[in-house]
Each structure stands twice: as structure tokens, then as C-alpha cells.
Motif scaffolding. Structure first.
Motif, PDB file in Angstrom:
ATOM      1  N   SER A   1      24.602  17.161 -41.482  1.00 55.96           N
ATOM      2  CA  SER A   1      23.667  18.268 -40.832  1.00 55.96           C
ATOM      3  C   SER A   1      22.719  19.631 -41.790  1.00 55.96           C
TER       4      SER A   1
ATOM      5  N   GLN B   1      19.341  16.305 -45.212  1.00 54.50           N
ATOM      6  CA  GLN B   1      19.276  17.267 -43.874  1.00 54.50           C
ATOM      7  C   GLN B   1      18.482  15.899 -42.785  1.00 54.50           C
TER       8      GLN B   1
ATOM      9  N   THR C   1      14.258  20.167 -39.031  1.00 51.86           N
ATOM     10  CA  THR C   1      13.555  20.666 -40.167  1.00 51.86           C
ATOM     11  C   THR C   1      14.140  19.670 -40.926  1.00 51.86           C
TER      12      THR C   1
ATOM     13  N   SER D   1      28.451  19.323 -35.504  1.00 52.52           N
ATOM     14  CA  SER D   1      28.943  20.538 -33.442  1.00 52.52           C
ATOM     15  C   SER D   1      27.675  19.360 -32.444  1.00 52.52           C
TER      16      SER D   1
ATOM     17  N   ASN E   1      34.858  14.187 -33.550  1.00 51.98           N
ATOM     18  CA  ASN E   1      34.652  15.432 -33.598  1.00 51.98           C
ATOM     19  C   ASN E   1      36.092  15.288 -33.060  1.00 51.98           C
TER      20      ASN E   1
HETATM   21  C1  LIG Z   1      15.277  26.912 -36.681  1.00 51.33           C
HETATM   22  C2  LIG Z   1      16.491  26.396 -37.210  1.00 51.33           C
HETATM   23  C3  LIG Z   1      16.031  24.584 -37.564  1.00 51.33           C
HETATM   24  C4  LIG Z   1      17.652  24.431 -38.386  1.00 51.33           C
HETATM   25  N1  LIG Z   1      17.656  23.039 -37.730  1.00 51.33           N
HETATM   26  C5  LIG Z   1      18.375  22.382 -38.758  1.00 51.33           C
HETATM   27  C6  LIG Z   1      18.242  21.066 -38.897  1.00 51.33           C
HETATM   28  O1  LIG Z   1      17.530  20.107 -38.942  1.00 51.33           O
HETATM   29  N2  LIG Z   1      19.587  20.349 -38.790  1.00 51.33           N
HETATM   30  C7  LIG Z   1      21.158  20.313 -38.718  1.00 51.33           C
HETATM   31  O2  LIG Z   1      21.901  18.912 -38.708  1.00 51.33           O
HETATM   32  N3  LIG Z   1      20.983  22.060 -38.459  1.00 51.33           N
HETATM   33  C8  LIG Z   1      19.891  22.337 -37.746  1.00 51.33           C
HETATM   34  N4  LIG Z   1      19.538  23.896 -38.156  1.00 51.33           N
HETATM   35  C9  LIG Z   1      21.682  24.455 -38.060  1.00 51.33           C
HETATM   36  C10 LIG Z   1      21.679  23.685 -36.232  1.00 51.33           C
HETATM   37  O3  LIG Z   1      21.362  24.963 -35.544  1.00 51.33           O
HETATM   38  C11 LIG Z   1      23.330  24.453 -36.525  1.00 51.33           C
HETATM   39  O4  LIG Z   1      23.841  25.159 -37.233  1.00 51.33           O
HETATM   40  C12 LIG Z   1      24.245  23.116 -38.041  1.00 51.33           C
HETATM   41  O5  LIG Z   1      23.535  22.039 -36.924  1.00 51.33           O
HETATM   42  C13 LIG Z   1      25.562  23.124 -37.710  1.00 51.33           C
HETATM   43  O6  LIG Z   1      25.759  22.103 -38.629  1.00 51.33           O
HETATM   44  P1  LIG Z   1      27.186  20.946 -38.638  1.00 51.33           P
HETATM   45  O7  LIG Z   1      27.284  20.646 -36.784  1.00 51.33           O
HETATM   46  O8  LIG Z   1      27.496  20.262 -39.748  1.00 51.33           O
HETATM   47  O9  LIG Z   1      28.055  22.413 -38.506  1.00 51.33           O
HETATM   48  P2  LIG Z   1      28.794  23.403 -37.361  1.00 51.33           P
HETATM   49  O10 LIG Z   1      28.114  24.159 -36.356  1.00 51.33           O
HETATM   50  O11 LIG Z   1      29.381  24.017 -38.087  1.00 51.33           O
HETATM   51  O12 LIG Z   1      29.968  22.449 -36.824  1.00 51.33           O
HETATM   52  C14 LIG Z   1      31.362  21.590 -37.423  1.00 51.33           C
HETATM   53  C15 LIG Z   1      31.726  20.368 -36.159  1.00 51.33           C
HETATM   54  O13 LIG Z   1      32.614  20.217 -37.427  1.00 51.33           O
HETATM   55  C16 LIG Z   1      34.051  19.906 -36.579  1.00 51.33           C
HETATM   56  N5  LIG Z   1      34.989  19.869 -36.920  1.00 51.33           N
HETATM   57  C17 LIG Z   1      35.842  20.796 -37.578  1.00 51.33           C
HETATM   58  N6  LIG Z   1      36.870  20.318 -38.650  1.00 51.33           N
HETATM   59  C18 LIG Z   1      37.166  19.060 -38.008  1.00 51.33           C
HETATM   60  C19 LIG Z   1      37.828  18.026 -38.607  1.00 51.33           C
HETATM   61  N7  LIG Z   1      38.976  17.776 -39.063  1.00 51.33           N
HETATM   62  N8  LIG Z   1      37.724  16.814 -38.002  1.00 51.33           N
HETATM   63  C20 LIG Z   1      36.697  16.816 -36.923  1.00 51.33           C
HETATM   64  N9  LIG Z   1      35.753  17.233 -36.593  1.00 51.33           N
HETATM   65  C21 LIG Z   1      35.661  18.282 -37.235  1.00 51.33           C
HETATM   66  C22 LIG Z   1      34.054  20.726 -35.805  1.00 51.33           C
HETATM   67  O14 LIG Z   1      34.326  20.705 -34.289  1.00 51.33           O
HETATM   68  C23 LIG Z   1      32.211  21.063 -35.089  1.00 51.33           C
HETATM   69  O15 LIG Z   1      32.001  20.979 -34.295  1.00 51.33           O
HETATM   70  C24 LIG Z   1      18.451  24.587 -37.706  1.00 51.33           C
HETATM   71  C25 LIG Z   1      18.701  26.341 -37.099  1.00 51.33           C
HETATM   72  C26 LIG Z   1      18.073  27.101 -37.290  1.00 51.33           C
HETATM   73  C27 LIG Z   1      17.823  28.524 -36.772  1.00 51.33           C
END
Ligand SMILES: Cc1cc2nc3c(=O)[nH]c(=O)nc-3n(C[C@H](O)[C@H](O)[C@H](O)COP(=O)(O)OP(=O)(O)OC[C@H]3O[C@@H](n4cnc5c(N)ncnc54)[C@H](O)[C@@H]3O)c2cc1C
Lengths: 328, 260
Positions: free
Chosen positions: A240, A254, A258, A273, A292
Motif C-alpha cells: 500500500s 505501490q 497512483t 485497510s 486484517n
Molecule cells: C491522492 C491520493 C492517492 C493515493 N494513492 C494511493 C495508492 O495508489 N495506493 C494506496 O495503497 N494508497 C493510496 N493512497 C493512500 C490511501 O488513502 C491510504 O492512506 C493507504 O492505502 C493506507 O494504507 P494501509 O491500508 O496500508 O494503511 P492503513 O489504512 O493504516 O491500514 C492498516 C490496516 O492494517 C490493519 N492492521 C493493523 N494491525 C494489524 C494486525 N496485527 N493484523 C492484521 N491487521 C492489522 C488495520 O486494521 C488497518 O485496516 C492515496 C491517497 C491519496 C489522497
């Protein structure tokens, strides 16, 4: 109704790449048999790999056997492909939808005055015309296009077509017509190639299975959990944006709006998430698995199968189980 | 350096897609259009080069219908492009990537163009055809999947990287070239209000559109389909991590049939 198809092959480690075999499979269906299919290959090992077309019944193979094709821009190859298509009276050019194929399609289409489509998942030649179907909007929708006019060029999305059955025949290898390249095309030089860090890069967009890790992994030193699962599955590794922004892995990993758009047979999201910007990059995967600890995470809305729990317990168990059933 | 950057309006990524009434394309009614994501990277790249090479200019060029195409040209001017040219498409015209490349080539040919930058594909039709076709029509080399473009003044060459199946390739190329940018690795800037206001006063040059001859093989949209909505995950129940793993692997092999 049938087409005469030129398959533009791609070599990987000196052999026909999987997307090329899929192109041959689709070409045989379009042409109604091997007589209407011509194979093409360029590069230093083109001649030695040419006979591989024969395994699938394709006897007529044209080769541009020159190492220079390995290090010149893709634009350089278009004149050779178009000349070969004309010489073999082909009306359709098919190539695998890799970076190589996707770059070639538009260039060849413009030169050959042909209709074109990239990343095609279905092809039909019917009373309605030459129809292709392809995902659009990052796989959130599909469009069906009719390619009109006498010529067309297609690149096929990897994993969407089957490799053909083996039906060995002798191949006739003929040097391809090679027009003089325009001087303006000769300037650019590839100065280096380095293998991309494990699993990421185009391997990611190509792979049949992708395992992606998110912020739920908590720290870069835990990312190996995702990589070990991927290795056991023979999968590519994605991430992510939370992971790439934090610098745990380079941006080439990624997946998302984007980043890269992937549509493997199986996508496993670990500790992600499911933000909409991530979803748009992977929602067209055939089967999605989410791991998750938060049962309300939006990723479970798009997943087919969910494991609610601690990834630090589940992922190592899963890796062990995969290794066990695969005899690794 | 004279830089041309091609821009396209696409629906906002969060748009709820619907098929148009005729079922052939998507419904543009009430859709908010924005500069395509990869094109944003291309504009950013153009501006970075302009800032590093004295005397450079960036000219934004677009093909498409009113008003959204004019709006993305204005947005590009607000970001820092110097000039803009618009080939206005009739509003009923159906999208055809090769026709787009021909229209853009006609607009670009009379302009000075050392470097033509595009996004590698647009977020709507994702055709990925325009930049390579443009290279062919302009008679210059084109490169797709490019990141990290720099100008080496000493050798008068562009240097850049491409991610391909072969690995990470490094290239050097003299001008002119067409380059299609990969992802938003360069963190595109946003426009500031004074620049937005100023950009409204910049005249946009217009180039007349002419239809392509039919023998060039038009691409005609026939159907636009949305997949059935995903109904939510089947949650696998388990007591121990080992049981979770065993159950999931069995499902993937026997039910989903995706396991190697
Ligand atoms: C203009 C723009 C473009 C973007 N482009 C992208 C893109 O191309 N790709 C992208 O991925 N994001 C993109 N994003 C970001 C996106 O909005 C999210 O912020 C991002 O995807 C979150 O990454 P994540 O799910 O890893 O983190 P989080 O949202 O923080 O999620 C982490 C997850 O892990 C889980 N977790 C925590 N601990 C454990 C555990 N021990 N066991 C199991 N599960 C656990 C939690 O429950 C949570 O659901 C963009 C944002 C914007 C504003």
C-alpha cells in the motif's frame, strides 16, 4: 470468417515468454488454425528460439536476428513488424500486453493505419465485426470495442488467454524484411539494465498471484512476512502507499490509484485497510483475500474471502501451510 | 528546452461509474472531470525540467470536448505551463485513441517541440496508445513507463529510467523524443490561487479538428459494462492460526481454484 495473424513474440531468458504463448493461443483461435498464423521474433537469440513456435503448429516464423533489437527503443522495431505484416499479408497483429507489447501497439498501429487496443481480455470475430473486450477505469468497468477497417493491432492482458495445446511441426525460419531505420530513431541508447528488487516492478503487473502488505505490518523489519508468503506462492510482492511513503519499500511496489494496477488470479491483502485509492488498483483481481484484525475494515467489502485476526499469527501459519501442500 | 505536455480530462477517481443511456460508453452527466493522474506527473516533470533549464517553455496541448478540456488546460496553466493549445472535439464524438494521436500530432507539429511528455495512459480508457502513436506520427522515438527524467546539459541528452520486464533500464536520448510517464513518483504540485486567477487570462490557441479518413480503422465503442457489485467477503471462521491457514488453502484450491 477468420483473420491472418502475425504474433510478435517476446523472449525471456532466451525462450518464448508466457504472454507470447497466450498470444499464439489467441491467434490460432482467430485464424481458425495454424495456417493463418505467422510467428515473429527479434533479438540476438531470435533464431534459436524460433523453433518454439513449431511446438504449437506455427510453421512460418520470421526473425530479425540482431542483438541491436535488445537495446534500441521499442520504436525501432515498429517498421520491421509492419513490413513483416505486409509481407505475410497479415491483417491482425497480436502481442502480449507487457511493457514491450503495450509500447509497440500504438506505434505499429499509427504506422500501419490500423485500429488498436491494449490490454485485451477477450477477442471475437463475429458478424458484428472484430470485437475486443478490455478492462477500463482500473478494472472497475469493461468496454467492448469494435475495431473497424482492414487492419488491427492488439496487446493481450497477461493471464487472460490460455497457451495453446502442443501440436509439433517443423518451422521454416525466414529473415524478416528489415527497412532502414530513420536516423532520428538511432540516437537513444540503453546504458544499463538492473534486475528489479524481488517481485516488484512490472513483475507485479504480470504476476498470477500478488501478495501485498500494508501499514498493519507496523515496521519495515516485519515486511519479510509478506515476502515469505509470496515466495511460497510464487507470487509478486506489492504494497500500500502507506508502506511506500514510509520508505519501507520503493515506490515501484505501490498498488493503487497512483501506483500500479494489478489484476492477478489471486490478490492477498495483508494489513491493508482498503482505502478507495488502493482498491482501484486491485479490484479487478479474480479472487481477493484480505487478512486484517479489524472486521469492519473496508477491504472486506471487496474481498472474496476474509480472515479476521492478527496477521503476525496468521501469515506465518499460512506460509507454512502453503509450503506444506506445495512440498517446499 | 521547448516542452510540450499532453493533458486529458478524466472523471475524478472516486466517481461512481454508470453506463450512458446508449450503453456504449460511460455516462458523463454530472461527472466532475480532473487532469488525469499520469498527466499530472507529466506536467510536474515538464515544470521540473523548465525550472532547471534556463529559457525553457512548457506548452500544454489537449484534444477533447468543451468545457472539460479547456478546464484541464487552464489547470495546467495554473500549475505553471506557459501556453496552451486546444483541439476542440465535437461533443458527440466517441473516443478513439488513434484519432486522438492524429489530432494531437496536428497541433504539435507547428510548435517547437524538443520533448513531448504524456502520461503513460489515462485513468478512464487506459488505452496507452496515444504516446507511442504520437511518436510515430511525429517521427521521433518514444519511451513508455518512464520515471526520473533528467537533462544532462554536458552531453545534451535526457537521461531516464524505465521499468520493464527486463528490469530497471537506464537510457540516454538526444532530443526530440516523446516520453510517457509512469506513476506519480514525483509528487505533483498543486496550483496556488493567484496562479489560478492569472491563468484565466491566458489566451488558449485553438486548432481546428478534422475527422480521420475511414480507412484508418476507427475504434467504435460497443458496450460499457460494470461488474456485479462485490457482495462482501466470506469470512473464514477458525480457532487457531493453523486452522485458519488450512481452511483458506483448501478454499483457494477447491472452491476458488486459484492455487498453483
Ligand atoms: C491522492 C491520493 C492517492 C493515493 N494513492 C494511493 C495508492 O495508489 N495506493 C494506496 O495503497 N494508497 C493510496 N493512497 C493512500 C490511501 O488513502 C491510504 O492512506 C493507504 O492505502 C493506507 O494504507 P494501509 O491500508 O496500508 O494503511 P492503513 O489504512 O493504516 O491500514 C492498516 C490496516 O492494517 C490493519 N492492521 C493493523 N494491525 C494489524 C494486525 N496485527 N493484523 C492484521 N491487521 C492489522 C488495520 O486494521 C488497518 O485496516 C492515496 C491517497 C491519496 C489522497
Amino acid at each position: 470468417m477468420s483473420a491472418r495473424v502475425l504474433v510478435v513474440g517476446e523472449l525471456r531468458d532466451g525462450h518464448l515468454a508466457d504472454p507470447t504463448l497466450e498470444s499464439v493461443g489467441s491467434a490460432l483461435a482467430l485464424a481458425g488454425g495454424p495456417e493463418g498464423v505467422v510467428g515473429f521474433l527479434a533479438g540476438a537469440s531470435a533464431r534459436s528460439a524460433a523453433s518454439e513456435y513449431g511446438r504449437y503448429g506455427v510453421a512460418d516464423v520470421r526473425v530479425a536476428e540482431s542483438g541491436s533489437f535488445d537495446s534500441v527503443p521499442p520504436a525501432f522495431l515498429a517498421p520491421v513488424v509492419v513490413a513483416t505484416a505486409s509481407e505475410t499479408r497479415s491483417d491482425t497483429i497480436v502481442v502480449g500486453g507487457t511493457t514491450f507489447g503495450r509500447d509497440l501497439t500504438g506505434r505499429v498501429a499509427a504506422r500501419w493505419n490500423a485500429a488498436a487496443a491494449n490490454g485485451v481480455t477477450e477477442v471475437r470475430l463475429t458478424g458484428e465485426g472484430f470485437l475486443v473486450r478490455r478492462p477500463v477505469f482500473g478494472g472497475r468497468a469493461t468496454e467492448t470495442l469494435r475495431l473497424e477497417g482492414p487492419r488491427r493491432v492488439l496487446s493481450l492482458r497477461p493471464h487472460s488467454f490460455s497457451a495453446p495445446e502442443e501440436k509439433p511441426t517443423e518451422v521454416r525460419v525466414t529473415p524478416a524484411a528489415a527497412p532502414e531505420p530513420a536516423p532520428g530513431l538511432l540516437g537513444p541508447k540503453r546504458v544499463a539494465v538492473a534486475p528489479i528488487a524481488s517481485g516488484a516492478g512490472p513483475g507485479l503487473t504480470d504476476a498470477a498471484i500478488v501478495v501485498s502488505g500494508g501499514r498493519g505490518l507496523r515496521a519495515p523489519e516485519n515486511f519479510h512476512l509478506v515476502e515469505e508468503l509470496a515466495q511460497a506462492l510464487g507470487a509478486a510482492v506489492g504494497a500500500s502507499r502507506a508502506v511506500t511513503d514510509a520508505g519501507w519499500r520503493p515506490p515501484s511496489f505501490q498498488v493503487g490509484q497512483t501506483g500500479k494496477t494489478v489484476s492477478p488470479q489471486l490478490y492477498i491483502a495483508v494489513g491493508i485497510s482498503g482505502a478507495i485509492q488502493h482498491i482501484v488498483g486491485m479490484v479487478s483481481s479474480r479472487v481477493i483475500v484480505a487478512i486484517n484484525s479489524d472486521a469492519t475494515a473496508p477491504i472486506f467489502k471487496v474481498a472474496d474471502y476474509g480472515l479476521v485476526g492478527d496477521l503476525f499469527e496468521i501469515v506465518p501459519a499460512l506460509t507454512a501451510e502453503v509450503r506444506r501442500v506445495r512440498g517446499l | 528546452m521547448e516542452i510540450v505536455v499532453c493533458v486529458k480530462p478524466v472523471p475524478e477517481p472516486e466517481t461512481r461509474l454508470r453506463a450512458a443511456a446508449d450503453g456504449r460508453t460511460y455516462d458523463t452527466e454530472a461527472v466532475k472531470f480532473v487532469l488525469a493522474g499520469y498527466d499530472e506527473s507529466a506536467v510536474e516533470q515538464a515544470l521540473l525540467l523548465k525550472e532547471s533549464i534556463p529559457g525553457s517553455k512548457v506548452h500544454a496541448v489537449a484534444f477533447g470536448p468543451s468545457p472539460r478540456t479547456e478546464e484541464v488546460l487552464r489547470a495546467s496553466l495554473a500549475l505553471g505551463c506557459d501556453q496552451a493549445t486546444w483541439v476542440e472535439a465535437p461533443s458527440e464524438l466517441r473516443p478513439d485513441p488513434l484519432a486522438t494521436a492524429h489530432a494531437l500530432a496536428r497541433a504539435i507539429r507547428p510548435l517547437p517541440h524538443d520533448l513531448v511528455l504524456c502520461g503513460k495512459q489515462a485513468g478512464d480508457d487506459e488505452s496507452g496508445l496515444v504516446a507511442p502513436a504520437l511518436g510515430e506520427l511525429l517521427g521521433v522515438p518514444d519511451f513508455g513507463f518512464v520515471v526520473d527524467l533528467r537533462w544532462d546539459a554536458g552531453s545534451s541528452r535526457l537521461t531516464f529510467r524505465r521499468e520493464t520486464e527486463a528490469g530497471e533500464e537506464r537510457w540516454e536520448a538526444p532530443l526530440p523524443v516523446v516520453v510517457a510517464m509512469q506513476q506519480a513518483w514525483n509528487d505533483p504540485r498543486t496550483a496556488k490561487l493567484p496562479a489560478i486567477l492569472k491563468s484565466r487570462k491566458v489566451p488558449i490557441a485553438k486548432v481546428a479538428w478534422t475527422p480521420l479518413p475511414a480507412e484508418l480503422g476507427p475504434t467504435v465503442p460497443v458496450r460499457f459494462e460494470l461488474p456485479p457489485p462485490r457482495t462482501g467477503a466470506k469470512i473464514v471462521e477458525y480457532k487457531t492460526p493453523g486452522e485458519a491457514a488450512e481452511k483458506l488453502v483448501r478454499i483457494l484450491r477447491e472452491e476458488a481454484k486459484v492455487f498453483p
